[in-house]
Write an enzyme that holds these catalytic residues in place. Structure first.
Site, PDB file in Angstrom:
ATOM      1  N   ASP A 105       0.893  -0.956  -0.013  1.00 24.76           N
ATOM      2  CA  ASP A 105      -0.155   0.228  -0.085  1.00 24.76           C
ATOM      3  C   ASP A 105       0.931   1.298   0.164  1.00 24.76           C
ATOM      4  O   ASP A 105       1.616   1.441   0.754  1.00 24.76           O
ATOM      5  CB  ASP A 105      -0.929   0.080   1.224  1.00 24.76           C
ATOM      6  CG  ASP A 105      -2.020   0.977   1.255  1.00 24.76           C
ATOM      7  OD1 ASP A 105      -1.867   1.965   0.631  1.00 24.76           O
ATOM      8  OD2 ASP A 105      -2.914   0.771   1.710  1.00 24.76           O
ATOM      9  N   ASP A 159       4.117  -0.020  -8.162  1.00 19.44           N
ATOM     10  CA  ASP A 159       3.977   0.793  -9.287  1.00 19.44           C
ATOM     11  C   ASP A 159       3.410   2.174  -9.102  1.00 19.44           C
ATOM     12  O   ASP A 159       2.974   3.047 -10.079  1.00 19.44           O
ATOM     13  CB  ASP A 159       2.869   0.035 -10.256  1.00 19.44           C
ATOM     14  CG  ASP A 159       1.445   0.274  -9.717  1.00 19.44           C
ATOM     15  OD1 ASP A 159       1.481   0.193  -8.272  1.00 19.44           O
ATOM     16  OD2 ASP A 159       0.733   0.352 -10.273  1.00 19.44           O
TER      17      ASP A 159
END
Length: 170
Positions: A83, A119
């Protein structure tokens, strides 16, 4: 092979390829995942059936690593698309910080490593800063295989750059 639709894929075949028949392995599943009556749970149970001495722990990963894992008992820690906590006020919740690397250093065997894949560009910059200042790990410039997960597919679909970090001891 278990596959869910694109709204929430978990690739059982990917997981089985990586985890199949590993002995003395631990797979930590974040406590927020529901493992009842879904493909994720079915895939984990199938992996467990095929493996000997695999432990599946449903709990906060950081708590498990802090309190349940013996020193120098892990060969690797893999973090796939953690996260990113994108808001500045949330940065303190980001897992990849020096206290986590200190803990990883304590838990990893002599040749152990940390693998991180994200990402999120801002998280990648944050990770690079943490690595640059770390007294425990440095980045190894080896190619890292990026697993074909739903997060990878989402990143590809959105044309996000995927950042990989293999951290080895200094």
């Amino acid at each position: 092979s278990y596959r869910k639709n694109s709204e929430g894929e978990f690739e059982m075949d990917f997981a089985a390829d990586r985890i199949y028949n590993l002995n003395n392995s631990i797979l930590i599943v974040d406590e927020g995942h529901n493992l009842t009556g879904n493909y994720f749970g079915a895939a984990l149970m199938e992996i467990k059936k095929r493996s000997t001495n695999l432990r599946i722990i449903e709990e906060d990963a950081h708590l498990v690593l802090q309190h349940w894992i013996a020193d120098q008992s892990l060969d690797a820690v893999h973090l796939y698309f953690p996260d990113p906590w994108p808001k500045i006020r949330q940065y303190k919740r980001r897992l990849i910080q020096e206290p986590f690397l200190e803990l990883a250093d304590k838990l990893l065997s002599n040749e152990g490593f940390v693998l991180i894949i994200t990402d999120d560009d801002s998280y990648a910059e944050f990770i690079e800063d943490v690595i640059a200042q770390s007294k425990y790990f440095m980045r190894s410039m080896v190619d890292v295989e990026i697993p074909d997960t739903r997060y990878r597919k989402r990143a590809d679909k959105l044309a996000h750059t995927i950042h990989t970090y293999k951290l080895v001891r200094r």
